[in-house]
Design an enzyme around this catalytic site. Structure first.
Site, PDB file in Angstrom:
ATOM      1  N   ASN A  32       0.825  -1.212   0.000  1.00 23.60           N
ATOM      2  CA  ASN A  32       0.000   0.000   0.000  1.00 23.60           C
ATOM      3  C   ASN A  32       0.854   1.254   0.000  1.00 23.60           C
ATOM      4  O   ASN A  32       1.941   1.280   0.562  1.00 23.60           O
ATOM      5  CB  ASN A  32      -0.993  -0.016   1.181  1.00 23.60           C
ATOM      6  CG  ASN A  32      -0.442   0.685   2.420  1.00 23.60           C
ATOM      7  OD1 ASN A  32      -0.499   1.905   2.531  1.00 23.60           O
ATOM      8  ND2 ASN A  32       0.120  -0.093   3.344  1.00 23.60           N
ATOM      9  N   PHE A  44      -1.780   8.163   4.211  1.00 26.91           N
ATOM     10  CA  PHE A  44      -2.582   8.771   5.293  1.00 26.91           C
ATOM     11  C   PHE A  44      -3.849   9.450   4.762  1.00 26.91           C
ATOM     12  O   PHE A  44      -4.146  10.597   5.090  1.00 26.91           O
ATOM     13  CB  PHE A  44      -1.768   9.806   6.079  1.00 26.91           C
ATOM     14  CG  PHE A  44      -0.767   9.243   7.051  1.00 26.91           C
ATOM     15  CD1 PHE A  44      -0.762   7.905   7.406  1.00 26.91           C
ATOM     16  CD2 PHE A  44       0.186  10.087   7.631  1.00 26.91           C
ATOM     17  CE1 PHE A  44       0.165   7.415   8.310  1.00 26.91           C
ATOM     18  CE2 PHE A  44       1.114   9.601   8.541  1.00 26.91           C
ATOM     19  CZ  PHE A  44       1.099   8.259   8.871  1.00 26.91           C
ATOM     20  N   SER A  78       5.283   5.161   8.801  1.00 31.04           N
ATOM     21  CA  SER A  78       4.643   4.902   7.513  1.00 31.04           C
ATOM     22  C   SER A  78       5.571   5.347   6.391  1.00 31.04           C
ATOM     23  O   SER A  78       6.087   6.467   6.421  1.00 31.04           O
ATOM     24  CB  SER A  78       3.315   5.665   7.412  1.00 31.04           C
ATOM     25  OG  SER A  78       2.369   5.021   8.218  1.00 31.04           O
ATOM     26  N   ASN A 136       4.805   6.086   3.401  1.00 32.93           N
ATOM     27  CA  ASN A 136       4.131   6.765   2.300  1.00 32.93           C
ATOM     28  C   ASN A 136       3.923   8.253   2.509  1.00 32.93           C
ATOM     29  O   ASN A 136       3.248   8.903   1.721  1.00 32.93           O
ATOM     30  CB  ASN A 136       2.784   6.082   2.034  1.00 32.93           C
ATOM     31  CG  ASN A 136       2.988   4.604   1.743  1.00 32.93           C
ATOM     32  OD1 ASN A 136       3.815   4.250   0.920  1.00 32.93           O
ATOM     33  ND2 ASN A 136       2.287   3.744   2.478  1.00 32.93           N
ATOM     34  N   THR A 137       4.477   8.790   3.585  1.00 31.45           N
ATOM     35  CA  THR A 137       4.521  10.244   3.777  1.00 31.45           C
ATOM     36  C   THR A 137       5.995  10.609   3.736  1.00 31.45           C
ATOM     37  O   THR A 137       6.742  10.267   4.662  1.00 31.45           O
ATOM     38  CB  THR A 137       3.884  10.640   5.129  1.00 31.45           C
ATOM     39  OG1 THR A 137       2.502  10.286   5.095  1.00 31.45           O
ATOM     40  CG2 THR A 137       3.999  12.137   5.394  1.00 31.45           C
ATOM     41  N   LYS A 176       5.279   3.675  17.255  1.00 35.98           N
ATOM     42  CA  LYS A 176       5.248   2.612  16.228  1.00 35.98           C
ATOM     43  C   LYS A 176       6.402   2.813  15.250  1.00 35.98           C
ATOM     44  O   LYS A 176       6.531   3.884  14.647  1.00 35.98           O
ATOM     45  CB  LYS A 176       3.913   2.632  15.486  1.00 35.98           C
ATOM     46  CG  LYS A 176       3.804   1.490  14.471  1.00 35.98           C
ATOM     47  CD  LYS A 176       2.379   1.300  14.017  1.00 35.98           C
ATOM     48  CE  LYS A 176       2.264   0.210  12.963  1.00 35.98           C
ATOM     49  NZ  LYS A 176       0.907   0.035  12.476  1.00 35.98           N
ATOM     50  N   ASN A 235       5.641  -1.439  11.423  1.00 36.14           N
ATOM     51  CA  ASN A 235       4.848  -0.998  10.282  1.00 36.14           C
ATOM     52  C   ASN A 235       5.229  -1.845   9.064  1.00 36.14           C
ATOM     53  O   ASN A 235       5.935  -2.850   9.204  1.00 36.14           O
ATOM     54  CB  ASN A 235       5.122   0.491  10.026  1.00 36.14           C
ATOM     55  CG  ASN A 235       3.884   1.214   9.548  1.00 36.14           C
ATOM     56  OD1 ASN A 235       3.273   0.800   8.563  1.00 36.14           O
ATOM     57  ND2 ASN A 235       3.514   2.273  10.231  1.00 36.14           N
TER      58      ASN A 235
HETATM   59  C1  LIG Z   1      -3.791  -0.834   3.591  1.00 36.89           C
HETATM   60  C2  LIG Z   1      -2.956  -0.591   4.808  1.00 36.89           C
HETATM   61  C3  LIG Z   1      -3.017   0.649   5.429  1.00 36.89           C
HETATM   62  C4  LIG Z   1      -2.250   0.878   6.572  1.00 36.89           C
HETATM   63  N1  LIG Z   1      -2.331   2.109   7.191  1.00 36.89           N
HETATM   64  C5  LIG Z   1      -1.648   2.322   8.344  1.00 36.89           C
HETATM   65  C6  LIG Z   1      -1.778   3.546   9.031  1.00 36.89           C
HETATM   66  O1  LIG Z   1      -2.532   4.443   8.647  1.00 36.89           O
HETATM   67  N2  LIG Z   1      -1.042   3.706  10.172  1.00 36.89           N
HETATM   68  C7  LIG Z   1      -0.217   2.734  10.662  1.00 36.89           C
HETATM   69  O2  LIG Z   1       0.406   2.928  11.713  1.00 36.89           O
HETATM   70  N3  LIG Z   1      -0.102   1.550  10.030  1.00 36.89           N
HETATM   71  C8  LIG Z   1      -0.787   1.322   8.889  1.00 36.89           C
HETATM   72  N4  LIG Z   1      -0.661   0.115   8.263  1.00 36.89           N
HETATM   73  C9  LIG Z   1       0.290  -0.885   8.780  1.00 36.89           C
HETATM   74  C10 LIG Z   1      -0.377  -1.912   9.684  1.00 36.89           C
HETATM   75  O3  LIG Z   1      -0.921  -1.319  10.842  1.00 36.89           O
HETATM   76  C11 LIG Z   1       0.654  -2.993  10.114  1.00 36.89           C
HETATM   77  O4  LIG Z   1       1.658  -2.384  10.899  1.00 36.89           O
HETATM   78  C12 LIG Z   1       1.305  -3.683   8.938  1.00 36.89           C
HETATM   79  O5  LIG Z   1       0.391  -3.872   7.883  1.00 36.89           O
HETATM   80  C13 LIG Z   1       1.876  -5.052   9.328  1.00 36.89           C
HETATM   81  O6  LIG Z   1       0.887  -5.923   9.824  1.00 36.89           O
HETATM   82  P1  LIG Z   1       0.134  -7.023   8.896  1.00 36.89           P
HETATM   83  O7  LIG Z   1       1.216  -7.767   8.154  1.00 36.89           O
HETATM   84  O8  LIG Z   1      -0.636  -7.870   9.844  1.00 36.89           O
HETATM   85  O9  LIG Z   1      -0.739  -6.250   7.971  1.00 36.89           O
HETATM   86  C14 LIG Z   1      -1.407  -0.141   7.097  1.00 36.89           C
HETATM   87  C15 LIG Z   1      -1.376  -1.391   6.469  1.00 36.89           C
HETATM   88  C16 LIG Z   1      -2.135  -1.634   5.345  1.00 36.89           C
HETATM   89  C17 LIG Z   1      -2.077  -2.991   4.693  1.00 36.89           C
END
Ligand SMILES: Cc1cc2nc3c(=O)[nH]c(=O)nc-3n(C[C@H](O)[C@H](O)[C@H](O)COP(=O)(O)O)c2cc1C
Length: 340
Positions: free
Chosen positions: A98, A102, A161, A163-164, A202, A231
């Site tokens: 992704n 934000f 993150s 992406n910022t 985080k 993350n």
């Molecule tokens: C589509 C998407 C959007 C995400 N948006 C955020 C976010 O806004 N803030 C954040 O701290 N982590 C965000 N994450 C990261 C997740 O909270 C997590 O740390 C990461 O995906 C690893 O866990 P997973 O493998 O179980 O998905 C996002 C992940 C995905 C897939």
């Protein structure tokens, strides 16, 4: 859902949950009931940030069985995020890339949604981010704390993150001191003599050992309650098979599991068990959750596996986790933390 494009499927899931169509599961295991920095959790399996960016469905996700739910990331002002497409399934790898950036409706909307959901029992956290065009990003985190103080059970300062642009630079030594110094000052001011809700940090999984040591030191200096690891990763592990593997953004899901667990273990070593850790990244089974706990996590979170396995996954993980703890002779999850 998987026939729909990924973002449309996500929106449809939120609508279904809002309409009360989500599953219901209440974990009643005394083996799994736990405490995280004073938060009383029915089980240690939380929903990671990013699924419920605007705090629309926290109640439904708690009712589906999550032990705690983290909403956000929310930024002070609404922002549209990156141009679409920005969310890609990697089905052959059980992963997602992704670069949402934000996208969210801002703090006022988030606060109103939180207010409406507060009659639900259960622990809800607010994951705070910074606006892309903000002149003072640290001020954005302080604004988030101030606006949502008293409305949620914990906060997460998300500086990881990918992406910022430039956000993850806040993980560098001087920037981190400035950030955590101002966050802890705001926290003291807001709480006065009352106890403060936990504030977590985080972090990314793309960190070398020296950086990890430094982050742990700063967390201890500024009284941050715990660290969420991790993350998404900007790395691309060998062997990804899916068509979208070269898309820009953060990779999550199964291919993130080993990297995020290795970094979790490095944080556990660096903090010598003193700082509570929350393990995230690639959890898709009870065995994965158990490995994170044994690697040093007091609780875990997941997101991507929900996309492939659906919300029935929470019940399966809780049952399997309990069985594994018992089989290894642990009377309570607490006893298993950091035993790898
Ligand atoms: C589509 C998407 C959007 C995400 N948006 C955020 C976010 O806004 N803030 C954040 O701290 N982590 C965000 N994450 C990261 C997740 O909270 C997590 O740390 C990461 O995906 C690893 O866990 P997973 O493998 O179980 O998905 C996002 C992940 C995905 C897939």
């Amino acid at each position: 859902m998987r026939r729909l494009p990924p973002e449309a499927a996500h929106r449809a899931s939120l609508l279904a949950l809002k309409a009360g169509l989500g599953p219901r599961f209440a974990c009643t295991s005394e083996v799994l009931r736990t405490d995280l920095c004073g938060l009383s959790l029915p089980n240690p399996v939380g929903l990671a940030a990013g699924f419920d960016k605007d705090a629309e469905v926290a109640g439904a996700m708690l009712a589906a069985g999550f032990g705690f739910v983290e909403c956000g990331s929310v930024t002070p002002r609404p922002q549209p995020g990156n141009p679409k497409p920005r969310l890609f399934r990697l089905p052959r790898d059980k992963a997602v890339i992704n670069r949402m950036g934000f996208n969210n409706k801002g703090l006022d909307n988030f606060a109103a949604n939180l207010h409406a959901t507060r009659q639900n029992p259960g622990m809800i956290g607010a994951n705070l981010g910074a606006n892309k065009d903000s002149a003072d990003r640290v001020a954005d985190y302080v604004t988030g704390l101030e606006r949502l103080w008293g409305m949620c059970d914990y906060f997460t300062i998300n500086i990881s993150s990918p992406n910022t642009p430039g956000l993850r630079d806040l993980q560098g030594a001087d920037a981190l001191d400035d950030l955590l110094g101002r966050v802890s000052e705001a926290r003291q001011k807001l709480s006065g003599d009352a106890p403060s809700p936990p504030v977590f940090l985080k972090v990314a999984p793309d960190l070398d050992p020296a950086r990890i040591e430094r982050i742990v030191e700063a967390v201890r200096t500024y009284g941050i309650s715990g660290i969420i690891i991790s993350n998404t990763t900007i790395s691309r592990p060998d062997g990804l098979k899916s068509r979208h593997r070269d898309e820009a953004g953060g990779l999550s899901g199964k291919p993130l599991f080993s990297l995020s667990t290795k970094v979790l273990q490095e944080f556990a070593q660096a903090s010598a068990g003193v700082v509570p850790l929350i393990g995230v990244g690639g959890i898709g089974s009870g065995a994965d959750a158990y490995t994170k706990i044994r690697a040093g996590a007091s609780a875990v979170q997941l997101y991507t596996a929900l996309i492939y396995k659906g919300p029935g996954l929470i019940r399966a993980i809780c049952h399997d986790l309990e069985a594994r703890l018992k089989a290894d002779g642990f009377a309570h999850i607490r006893e298993a933390i950091g035993t790898l």
